[in-house]
Design an enzyme around this catalytic site. Structure first.
Site, PDB file in Angstrom:
ATOM      1  N   HIS A 190      -9.523   0.967  -1.255  1.00  0.00           N
ATOM      2  CA  HIS A 190      -9.420   1.604   0.122  1.00  0.00           C
ATOM      3  C   HIS A 190     -11.066   1.506   0.554  1.00  0.00           C
ATOM      4  O   HIS A 190     -11.887   1.971  -0.156  1.00  0.00           O
ATOM      5  CB  HIS A 190      -9.256   3.071   0.035  1.00  0.00           C
ATOM      6  CG  HIS A 190      -7.601   3.409  -0.280  1.00  0.00           C
ATOM      7  ND1 HIS A 190      -7.097   2.886  -1.271  1.00  0.00           N
ATOM      8  CD2 HIS A 190      -6.875   4.068   0.522  1.00  0.00           C
ATOM      9  CE1 HIS A 190      -5.778   3.107  -1.366  1.00  0.00           C
ATOM     10  NE2 HIS A 190      -5.481   4.005  -0.414  1.00  0.00           N
TER      11      HIS A 190
ATOM     12  N   HIS B 256       1.143   4.918  -2.475  1.00  0.00           N
ATOM     13  CA  HIS B 256       0.796   5.656  -3.466  1.00  0.00           C
ATOM     14  C   HIS B 256       2.173   6.412  -3.995  1.00  0.00           C
ATOM     15  O   HIS B 256       2.931   7.118  -3.153  1.00  0.00           O
ATOM     16  CB  HIS B 256      -0.077   6.853  -3.138  1.00  0.00           C
ATOM     17  CG  HIS B 256      -1.425   6.190  -2.507  1.00  0.00           C
ATOM     18  ND1 HIS B 256      -2.379   5.888  -3.388  1.00  0.00           N
ATOM     19  CD2 HIS B 256      -1.562   5.836  -1.316  1.00  0.00           C
ATOM     20  CE1 HIS B 256      -3.365   5.467  -2.554  1.00  0.00           C
ATOM     21  NE2 HIS B 256      -2.886   5.401  -1.060  1.00  0.00           N
TER      22      HIS B 256
ATOM     23  N   HIS C  15       0.902  -1.183  -0.161  1.00  0.00           N
ATOM     24  CA  HIS C  15      -0.031  -0.029   0.056  1.00  0.00           C
ATOM     25  C   HIS C  15       0.791   1.180   0.026  1.00  0.00           C
ATOM     26  O   HIS C  15       1.404   1.738   1.065  1.00  0.00           O
ATOM     27  CB  HIS C  15      -0.819   0.034   1.281  1.00  0.00           C
ATOM     28  CG  HIS C  15      -1.991   0.922   1.195  1.00  0.00           C
ATOM     29  ND1 HIS C  15      -3.228   0.846   1.947  1.00  0.00           N
ATOM     30  CD2 HIS C  15      -1.996   2.453   0.679  1.00  0.00           C
ATOM     31  CE1 HIS C  15      -3.580   2.004   1.737  1.00  0.00           C
ATOM     32  NE2 HIS C  15      -3.150   2.949   1.341  1.00  0.00           N
TER      33      HIS C  15
ATOM     34  N   GLU D 189     -11.427   3.270   5.793  1.00  0.00           N
ATOM     35  CA  GLU D 189     -10.305   3.822   6.509  1.00  0.00           C
ATOM     36  C   GLU D 189     -11.020   5.358   7.420  1.00  0.00           C
ATOM     37  O   GLU D 189     -10.922   5.044   8.667  1.00  0.00           O
ATOM     38  CB  GLU D 189      -9.326   4.524   5.322  1.00  0.00           C
ATOM     39  CG  GLU D 189      -8.212   5.712   5.872  1.00  0.00           C
ATOM     40  CD  GLU D 189      -7.741   6.440   4.767  1.00  0.00           C
ATOM     41  OE1 GLU D 189      -8.206   6.540   3.622  1.00  0.00           O
ATOM     42  OE2 GLU D 189      -6.597   6.963   4.942  1.00  0.00           O
TER      43      GLU D 189
ATOM     44  N   ASP E  79       1.552   3.833   2.848  1.00  0.00           N
ATOM     45  CA  ASP E  79       0.761   4.838   2.219  1.00  0.00           C
ATOM     46  C   ASP E  79       1.376   6.006   1.580  1.00  0.00           C
ATOM     47  O   ASP E  79       1.416   5.714   0.246  1.00  0.00           O
ATOM     48  CB  ASP E  79      -0.202   5.447   3.278  1.00  0.00           C
ATOM     49  CG  ASP E  79      -1.639   5.623   2.864  1.00  0.00           C
ATOM     50  OD1 ASP E  79      -1.805   5.655   1.698  1.00  0.00           O
ATOM     51  OD2 ASP E  79      -2.309   6.062   3.504  1.00  0.00           O
ATOM     52  N   ASP E  80       1.590   7.034   2.216  1.00  0.00           N
ATOM     53  CA  ASP E  80       2.310   8.227   1.452  1.00  0.00           C
ATOM     54  C   ASP E  80       3.481   8.755   2.293  1.00  0.00           C
ATOM     55  O   ASP E  80       3.259   9.776   2.905  1.00  0.00           O
ATOM     56  CB  ASP E  80       1.272   9.493   1.369  1.00  0.00           C
ATOM     57  CG  ASP E  80      -0.035   8.940   0.675  1.00  0.00           C
ATOM     58  OD1 ASP E  80       0.141   8.844  -0.719  1.00  0.00           O
ATOM     59  OD2 ASP E  80      -1.239   8.470   1.438  1.00  0.00           O
TER      60      ASP E  80
HETATM   61  N1  HPA Z   1      -6.680   7.207   1.301  1.00  0.00           N
HETATM   62  C1  HPA Z   1      -7.402   7.617   0.266  1.00  0.00           C
HETATM   63  N2  HPA Z   1      -6.672   8.314  -0.776  1.00  0.00           N
HETATM   64  C2  HPA Z   1      -5.572   8.208  -0.804  1.00  0.00           C
HETATM   65  C3  HPA Z   1      -4.765   7.865   0.278  1.00  0.00           C
HETATM   66  C4  HPA Z   1      -5.415   7.239   1.305  1.00  0.00           C
HETATM   67  O1  HPA Z   1      -4.873   7.016   2.250  1.00  0.00           O
HETATM   68  N3  HPA Z   1      -3.331   8.202   0.115  1.00  0.00           N
HETATM   69  C5  HPA Z   1      -3.564   8.729  -1.286  1.00  0.00           C
HETATM   70  N4  HPA Z   1      -4.678   8.826  -1.776  1.00  0.00           N
HETATM   71 ZN    ZN Z   2      -3.796   4.816   0.425  1.00  0.00          ZN
END
Ligand code: HPA
Ligand code: ZN
Length: 338
Positions: A196, A18, A16, A199, A277-278
């Site tokens: 996703h 991006h 996971h 969350e 994630d990011d």
């Molecule tokens: N959630 C939803 N969209 C996203 C995320 C996330 O954690 N990271 C990048 N786009």
């Molecule tokens: Zn994500």
């Protein structure tokens, strides 16, 4: 073996990530200069100081803005290569990365520019760094169904390079059912699916991602605990959850790392994994995420290795590749105990 070393040397699999979320402020400045794109910040430090998020949307606003410095194939290559060098540092042996084509095609960047830049870097990483990978194309769920269909159409010539489609961006108000038809088409075309769900959104979104989008993994999924029967089902099916601990903290899905439910889910036998994630926005790559979870929950080596083993099972590679990765993790665990 001391725990930090155990984590650093543990072979890891990331599921996971991006790629646009791995854009570090320094590279944002470099690309802005190279492409003559004005930035509303004076320095990388100022950019970092702006990364104070109150929820998912407050992050997404700044994240889509950052991605605007990416113009040429070389920019996408450089972005991806920099992430892969971080994988090497963190002993990530296999990674399955998301990209958001609509963030770029909506600005007039060709789909081919994006995919070619990313996949060239992935291919160089395999030959030069020994890191294997897969690519997952995400639809932005705040955009409409028609736009997702058009994006899927653009991806068809790149079927051999894209293993799965996913769903990201604003979960609230954009549930899985909005994309049922486009996911159906994607599956007919041979793509695997992920989404996703759970969350910021409800556990119902997790149920619907599974029943309507037929996902092979749920991204995040931490809100499953609101529905005990769903938790049982996730354990029974060994449905993987790609959990992102530092992201959840930064976006206030949990207030503190001690309150994060990842270890509770692991104890219940779910196929939970740790991911970044990011990382450029949330302050940590894979090792940092593992360390944050280990320290807040006093986890032992066997549990930490289990997260990695779960990620191997959840990955989109053949059985032979899985067996090789599993053996590397088990060898590390055994070595640490001797
Ligand atoms: N959630 C939803 N969209 C996203 C995320 C996330 O954690 N990271 C990048 N786009
Ligand atoms: Zn994500």
């Amino acid at each position: 073996m001391e725990q930090l070393n155990f984590i650093r040397q543990l072979p890891k699999v990331e599921l996971h990530l991006h790629i646009e979320g791995s854009l570090e402020p320094e590279m944002m400045f470099e690309l802005a200069k190279r492409n003559q794109i004005p930035l509303p910040f004076q320095s990388p430090e100022e950019v970092r100081a702006a990364y104070q998020f109150s929820n998912l949307q407050s992050f997404l606003d700044i994240y889509y803005q950052g991605a605007q410095v990416l113009i040429h194939e070389q920019d996408f290559y450089d972005l991806t290569w920099a992430y892969l060098l971080r994988c090497q540092q963190d002993n990530v042996i296999h990674t399955e990365i998301f990209f958001d084509p609509q963030t770029h095609t909506d600005r007039g960047i060709a789909f081919s520019t994006v995919v070619n830049g990313i996949t060239k870097a992935l291919s160089d990483a395999e030959s030069q760094l020994g890191i294997t990978s897969q690519l997952i194309m995400c639809f932005l769920r705040h955009l409409d169904e028609q736009a997702a269909f058009e994006t899927l159409e653009q991806a068809l010539p790149y079927k051999d390079k894209i293993i799965a489609v996913g769903l990201d961006s604003s979960e609230q108000g954009h549930p899985p059912e909005k994309f049922q038809r486009v996911f159906e088409k994607a599956r007919q075309e041979g793509f695997l699916t992920v989404a996703h769900a759970g969350e910021e959104g409800s556990s119902e979104n997790i149920r619907n991602a599974m029943s309507l989008l037929h996902v092979a993994r749920v991204d995040h999924g931490v809100r499953c605990v609101d529905d005990p029967l769903l938790v049982e089902k996730l354990a029974e099916l060994q449905m993987p959850l790609t959990v992102c601990p530092l992201s959840n903290l930064k976006l206030k899905v949990f207030d503190t790392m001690d309150q994060h439910n990842i270890c509770e889910l692991l104890e219940k036998g779910l196929c939970v994994t740790i991911n970044s994630d990011d990382p450029a926005y949330f302050g940590g790559y894979m090792n940092d995420n593992f360390i944050a979870v280990a320290q807040s929950h006093s986890l032992g080596s066997a549990s930490l290795a289990q997260f990695s083993l779960n990620a191997v099972e959840a990955s989109f590679v053949d059985e032979e590749s899985k067996a090789k990765m599993r053996n590397r993790i088990l060898a590390h665990l055994e070595h640490s105990l001797s």
